[in-house]
Design a protein around this motif. Structure first.
Motif, PDB file in Angstrom:
ATOM      1  N   GLU A 174       0.831  -1.212   0.000  1.00  0.00           N
ATOM      2  CA  GLU A 174       0.000   0.000   0.000  1.00  0.00           C
ATOM      3  C   GLU A 174       0.862   1.257   0.000  1.00  0.00           C
ATOM      4  OE1 GLU A 174      -2.662  -0.467   3.306  1.00  0.00           O
ATOM      5  OE2 GLU A 174      -3.747  -2.120   2.374  1.00  0.00           O
ATOM      6  N   ASP A 175       1.962   1.244   0.784  1.00  0.00           N
ATOM      7  CA  ASP A 175       2.857   2.411   0.827  1.00  0.00           C
ATOM      8  C   ASP A 175       3.559   2.629  -0.515  1.00  0.00           C
ATOM      9  OD1 ASP A 175       2.159   2.816   3.456  1.00  0.00           O
ATOM     10  OD2 ASP A 175       3.974   1.903   4.295  1.00  0.00           O
ATOM     11  N   SER A 176       3.897   1.540  -1.193  1.00  0.00           N
ATOM     12  CA  SER A 176       4.665   1.635  -2.446  1.00  0.00           C
ATOM     13  C   SER A 176       3.795   1.934  -3.656  1.00  0.00           C
ATOM     14  CB  SER A 176       5.425   0.327  -2.701  1.00  0.00           C
ATOM     15  OG  SER A 176       6.334   0.067  -1.655  1.00  0.00           O
ATOM     16  N   THR A 177       2.578   1.369  -3.667  1.00  0.00           N
ATOM     17  CA  THR A 177       1.753   1.454  -4.876  1.00  0.00           C
ATOM     18  C   THR A 177       0.421   2.172  -4.700  1.00  0.00           C
ATOM     19  OG1 THR A 177       0.559  -0.613  -4.430  1.00  0.00           O
ATOM     20  CG2 THR A 177       2.703  -0.794  -5.552  1.00  0.00           C
ATOM     21  N   LYS A 178       0.035   2.425  -3.415  1.00  0.00           N
ATOM     22  CA  LYS A 178      -1.277   3.023  -3.083  1.00  0.00           C
ATOM     23  C   LYS A 178      -2.428   2.089  -3.431  1.00  0.00           C
ATOM     24  CE  LYS A 178       1.000   6.616  -1.818  1.00  0.00           C
ATOM     25  NZ  LYS A 178       1.365   6.708  -0.387  1.00  0.00           N
ATOM     26  N   MET A 179      -2.129   0.812  -3.720  1.00  0.00           N
ATOM     27  CA  MET A 179      -3.173  -0.183  -3.971  1.00  0.00           C
ATOM     28  C   MET A 179      -3.806  -0.597  -2.645  1.00  0.00           C
ATOM     29  SD  MET A 179      -1.167  -2.703  -6.631  1.00  0.00           S
ATOM     30  CE  MET A 179      -2.497  -3.917  -6.666  1.00  0.00           C
ATOM     31  N   PHE A 180      -5.097  -0.892  -2.670  1.00  0.00           N
ATOM     32  CA  PHE A 180      -5.780  -1.405  -1.478  1.00  0.00           C
ATOM     33  C   PHE A 180      -5.761  -2.922  -1.550  1.00  0.00           C
ATOM     34  CE2 PHE A 180      -9.479  -2.779   0.978  1.00  0.00           C
ATOM     35  CZ  PHE A 180      -9.254  -2.094   2.169  1.00  0.00           C
ATOM     36  N   VAL A 181      -5.003  -3.555  -0.628  1.00  0.00           N
ATOM     37  CA  VAL A 181      -4.807  -5.011  -0.728  1.00  0.00           C
ATOM     38  C   VAL A 181      -5.204  -5.749   0.543  1.00  0.00           C
ATOM     39  CG1 VAL A 181      -2.966  -4.795  -2.444  1.00  0.00           C
ATOM     40  CG2 VAL A 181      -2.374  -4.785  -0.018  1.00  0.00           C
ATOM     41  N   GLU A 182      -5.851  -5.037   1.472  1.00  0.00           N
ATOM     42  CA  GLU A 182      -6.236  -5.688   2.725  1.00  0.00           C
ATOM     43  C   GLU A 182      -7.166  -6.863   2.447  1.00  0.00           C
ATOM     44  OE1 GLU A 182      -8.351  -4.411   6.921  1.00  0.00           O
ATOM     45  OE2 GLU A 182      -7.091  -2.964   5.903  1.00  0.00           O
ATOM     46  N   GLY A 183      -6.882  -7.993   3.097  1.00  0.00           N
ATOM     47  CA  GLY A 183      -7.715  -9.182   2.927  1.00  0.00           C
ATOM     48  C   GLY A 183      -7.192 -10.154   1.879  1.00  0.00           C
ATOM     49  N   MET A 184      -6.184  -9.748   1.102  1.00  0.00           N
ATOM     50  CA  MET A 184      -5.622 -10.646   0.098  1.00  0.00           C
ATOM     51  C   MET A 184      -4.755 -11.716   0.760  1.00  0.00           C
ATOM     52  SD  MET A 184      -4.509  -8.315  -3.173  1.00  0.00           S
ATOM     53  CE  MET A 184      -5.702  -7.352  -4.089  1.00  0.00           C
ATOM     54  N   GLY A 185      -4.664 -12.873   0.139  1.00  0.00           N
ATOM     55  CA  GLY A 185      -3.878 -13.975   0.661  1.00  0.00           C
ATOM     56  C   GLY A 185      -2.389 -13.820   0.361  1.00  0.00           C
ATOM     57  N   PRO A 186      -1.535 -14.670   0.972  1.00  0.00           N
ATOM     58  CA  PRO A 186      -0.080 -14.588   0.782  1.00  0.00           C
ATOM     59  C   PRO A 186       0.356 -14.720  -0.672  1.00  0.00           C
ATOM     60  CG  PRO A 186      -0.606 -16.027   2.639  1.00  0.00           C
ATOM     61  CD  PRO A 186      -1.902 -15.702   1.972  1.00  0.00           C
ATOM     62  N   GLU A 187      -0.300 -15.623  -1.402  1.00  0.00           N
ATOM     63  CA  GLU A 187       0.097 -15.843  -2.802  1.00  0.00           C
ATOM     64  C   GLU A 187      -0.164 -14.583  -3.648  1.00  0.00           C
ATOM     65  OE1 GLU A 187      -2.048 -17.795  -1.141  1.00  0.00           O
ATOM     66  OE2 GLU A 187      -0.753 -19.526  -0.706  1.00  0.00           O
ATOM     67  N   GLU A 188      -1.352 -13.966  -3.440  1.00  0.00           N
ATOM     68  CA  GLU A 188      -1.681 -12.754  -4.194  1.00  0.00           C
ATOM     69  C   GLU A 188      -0.718 -11.622  -3.870  1.00  0.00           C
ATOM     70  OE1 GLU A 188      -6.340 -12.245  -4.597  1.00  0.00           O
ATOM     71  OE2 GLU A 188      -5.852 -13.051  -2.613  1.00  0.00           O
ATOM     72  N   LEU A 189      -0.376 -11.477  -2.582  1.00  0.00           N
ATOM     73  CA  LEU A 189       0.533 -10.412  -2.164  1.00  0.00           C
ATOM     74  C   LEU A 189       1.942 -10.641  -2.720  1.00  0.00           C
ATOM     75  CD1 LEU A 189      -0.637 -10.043   1.558  1.00  0.00           C
ATOM     76  CD2 LEU A 189      -1.182  -8.523  -0.338  1.00  0.00           C
ATOM     77  N   THR A 190       2.384 -11.892  -2.705  1.00  0.00           N
ATOM     78  CA  THR A 190       3.697 -12.211  -3.263  1.00  0.00           C
ATOM     79  C   THR A 190       3.743 -11.862  -4.753  1.00  0.00           C
ATOM     80  OG1 THR A 190       4.043 -14.017  -1.680  1.00  0.00           O
ATOM     81  CG2 THR A 190       5.372 -14.061  -3.693  1.00  0.00           C
ATOM     82  N   LYS A 191       2.668 -12.181  -5.474  1.00  0.00           N
ATOM     83  CA  LYS A 191       2.597 -11.890  -6.900  1.00  0.00           C
ATOM     84  C   LYS A 191       2.725 -10.388  -7.167  1.00  0.00           C
ATOM     85  CE  LYS A 191      -0.370 -12.638 -10.952  1.00  0.00           C
ATOM     86  NZ  LYS A 191      -1.713 -13.079 -11.420  1.00  0.00           N
ATOM     87  N   ILE A 192       2.031  -9.560  -6.340  1.00  0.00           N
ATOM     88  CA  ILE A 192       2.097  -8.102  -6.517  1.00  0.00           C
ATOM     89  C   ILE A 192       3.504  -7.597  -6.237  1.00  0.00           C
ATOM     90  CG2 ILE A 192       1.275  -5.889  -5.607  1.00  0.00           C
ATOM     91  CD1 ILE A 192      -1.432  -7.298  -5.059  1.00  0.00           C
ATOM     92  N   ILE A 193       4.134  -8.123  -5.179  1.00  0.00           N
ATOM     93  CA  ILE A 193       5.511  -7.713  -4.834  1.00  0.00           C
ATOM     94  C   ILE A 193       6.452  -7.995  -6.006  1.00  0.00           C
ATOM     95  CG2 ILE A 193       7.512  -8.326  -3.396  1.00  0.00           C
ATOM     96  CD1 ILE A 193       5.538  -8.563  -1.026  1.00  0.00           C
ATOM     97  N   ARG A 194       6.277  -9.155  -6.650  1.00  0.00           N
ATOM     98  CA  ARG A 194       7.139  -9.510  -7.777  1.00  0.00           C
ATOM     99  C   ARG A 194       6.828  -8.637  -9.004  1.00  0.00           C
ATOM    100  NH1 ARG A 194       9.637 -11.184  -4.179  1.00  0.00           N
ATOM    101  NH2 ARG A 194       9.575 -13.303  -3.351  1.00  0.00           N
ATOM    102  N   GLU A 195       5.526  -8.488  -9.305  1.00  0.00           N
ATOM    103  CA  GLU A 195       5.135  -7.728 -10.505  1.00  0.00           C
ATOM    104  C   GLU A 195       5.523  -6.256 -10.400  1.00  0.00           C
ATOM    105  OE1 GLU A 195       0.969  -8.406 -10.924  1.00  0.00           O
ATOM    106  OE2 GLU A 195       1.202 -10.358 -11.922  1.00  0.00           O
ATOM    107  N   LYS A 196       5.392  -5.685  -9.212  1.00  0.00           N
ATOM    108  CA  LYS A 196       5.686  -4.255  -9.018  1.00  0.00           C
ATOM    109  C   LYS A 196       7.145  -4.018  -8.614  1.00  0.00           C
ATOM    110  CE  LYS A 196       1.349  -2.978  -9.615  1.00  0.00           C
ATOM    111  NZ  LYS A 196       0.917  -2.147 -10.761  1.00  0.00           N
ATOM    112  N   ASN A 197       7.911  -5.106  -8.509  1.00  0.00           N
ATOM    113  CA  ASN A 197       9.319  -5.017  -8.132  1.00  0.00           C
ATOM    114  C   ASN A 197       9.522  -4.214  -6.837  1.00  0.00           C
ATOM    115  OD1 ASN A 197      12.077  -5.565  -8.424  1.00  0.00           O
ATOM    116  ND2 ASN A 197      12.439  -3.644  -9.542  1.00  0.00           N
TER     117      ASN A 197
END
Length: 491
Positions: free
Chosen positions: A103-126
């Motif tokens: 959220e701090d890096s991308t301003k995306m709202f990701v509360e409630g997402m699972g570990p796999e989804e969060l890991t994917k965003i971290i990788r995609e957004k570097n």
């Protein structure tokens, strides 16, 4: 200097809030309340009790243990479900809460997402480590409860409670029997809760030890109408619906009745509390435009809930939940029945049994204090000093008593007034420095009224009362002082 930096500096200097155990380097996520902060917190809690508990004839207060056995949290689901997503830097080994980092890096709202989804965003957004720029590990989950080994042998596992609610649920039968309460009725509790936050931050917002004020309001789910709502159904609130969140639209103002009809608020009982929350926070000095009610998205809402609506306040860093409103259905009581094998049903006069449903408004007291400090703070170049414009009802100190000059007769008369007033009000006495500096010190901690003993006092038994907000002064006879102050302070 940012406004919040000024507030935190004054808060420490004047005895509102101190970093806990500061002489040993402190402990993140923990704060101590000083003499002024303690009074502010106490008065906010007292006002909350007056507004939500003492005004009702069917809400009972209890106080339960901070330490609870493991079985309680196995039943409630906290052992499995009270988790946050974390990620660790492969290089510097620092641990971060993954959703906050995203959220701090991308301003995306990701509360409630699972570990796999969060890991994917971290990788995609570097997204990299904010400390050293290193690569982050895959996201895992972390249980937030503080575990304890209880007893001399340490063979009994317990936990510091992560919320006050479970102490209410496990005492449901005790309260029901001892009070002979009839549905609908509530059980309230004010007290400390503990969460082992991964990255405490934003001063009093995300803490490891904090104070909650919670009400569990037990209802018959077949009774949809709540008579008391009629006095509050026209209260206007600002609602951020699920649709508005998905479409990026702003809040919409409507009455709580309209929000009910649009099925944003799931029950009349919750609507009643939401209306009262709006009025309560406005009474604390929070502007109406800084308060909104956000209908939690489906993916954020617990599976057992029939609807959650968070009351959020606009802070210096953005919107944040201060009150959580949840329709918890009969989940908690049913779970405790299952695990304890105790009968926690409510029996009607005709012998019919039900497990009541629960409406829960849960208030964060430290977050409330943060909001009060933020919106009461006045940056005043014209006056020459910054000050707090607290609503008189919650001002830590209500009255200050000053002798105009450091003369024996004025000091003695001031002390006499001070000793009489302290029987009814929170009062301070100050004779140090010029009268202007004393006014500044009083303003800085939000004292609404200053009484000054001067030459005329010695002649006719009258004093001046200075209004903090306007700085105007009024002359009053000493014998009328107590009544005058009660009227001014709305006591």
């Amino acid at each position: 200097m940012e406004k919040i930096e000024k507030i935190t500096q004054i808060a420490k200097k004047r005895g509102f809030v101190f970093p806990s155990s500061e002489i040993y380097g402190g402990l993140s996520g923990t704060y101590d309340f000083g003499p002024i902060g303690f009074l502010l917190k106490k008065k906010i809690i007292d006002f909350w009790r007056e507004f939500f508990i003492k005004s009702e004839d069917n809400i009972f207060e209890i106080e339960t243990s901070l330490i609870m056995p493991e079985k309680v949290f196995e039943a409630s689901g906290h052992l499995k479900g009270f988790i946050d997503p974390i990620t660790k830097c492969k290089k510097c080994k620092n641990v971060f809460r993954a959703d906050h980092l995203i959220e701090d890096s991308t301003k995306m709202f990701v509360e409630g997402m699972g570990p796999e989804e969060l890991t994917k965003i971290i990788r995609e957004k570097n997204i990299r480590c904010p400390k050293c720029g290193g690569e982050l590990e895959d996201v895992k989950v972390f249980n937030l409860m503080f575990q304890m080994n209880v007893g001399a042998l340490g063979d009994t596992k317990g936990y510091l409670r992560p919320e006050t609610a479970q102490g209410i649920f496990v005492n449901f039968k005790n309260v029901l029997v001892s009070t002979r309460a009839k549905l609908p009725f509530g059980i309230a509790q004010i007290g400390k809760s503990f969460r082992n936050e991964i990255s405490p931050r934003q001063w009093l917002i995300r803490l490891r030890e904090f104070t909650q004020a919670e009400i569990e309001f037990f209802i018959n789910p077949e009774e949809k109408k709540f008579e008391k709502l009629k006095d509050y159904e026209n209260v206007k609130i600002r609602i951020l619906s699920r649709e508005a969140q998905k479409e990026g639209k702003p809040e919409e103002e409507m009455s709580v009745r309209e929000a009910l009809e649009k099925v944003i608020i799931p029950s009349e009982y919750m609507a009643y509390f939401i209306a009262k929350e709006q009025l309560f926070y406005e009474s604390l000095g929070i502007p109406k435009e800084a308060i909104r009610f956000r209908h939690m998205l489906q993916e954020e809402t617990p599976h057992y809930s029939k609807g959650n609506v968070d009351m959020e306040i606009l802070f210096d860093f953005g919107w944040k939940e201060v009150v959580g409103n949840a329709y918890r259905s009969d989940y908690d009581l049913k779970k405790h029945v299952e695990y304890s094998k105790e009968d926690l049903s409510y029996v009607f006069e005709d012998g019919k049994k039900i497990i009541p449903h629960v409406i829960e408004p849960s208030f964060g007291i430290e977050r409330t204090i943060y909001a009060v400090l933020l919106y009461s703070f006045i940056e005043d170049k014209e006056r020459g000093w910054d000050w707090f414009k607290f609503v008189p009802k919650i001002a830590p100190i209500s009255v200050a008593v000053f002798p105009l000059l450091n003369k024996e007769e004025m000091i003695n008369k001031s002390l006499e007034i001070f000793k009489n007033l302290r029987k009814e009000f929170d009062v301070i006495f100050d004779k140090s420095g010029s009268i202007g500096k004393r006014y500044a010190r009083a303003d800085e901690i939000g004292i609404p009224y200053c009484i000054t003993v001067d030459y005329q006092t010695l002649e006719d038994e009258s004093v001046t009362i200075r209004d903090r907000n306007t700085t105007k002064q009024e002359r009053v006879k000493i014998e009328e002082l107590s009544t005058k102050l009660k009227n001014l302070l709305n006591l």
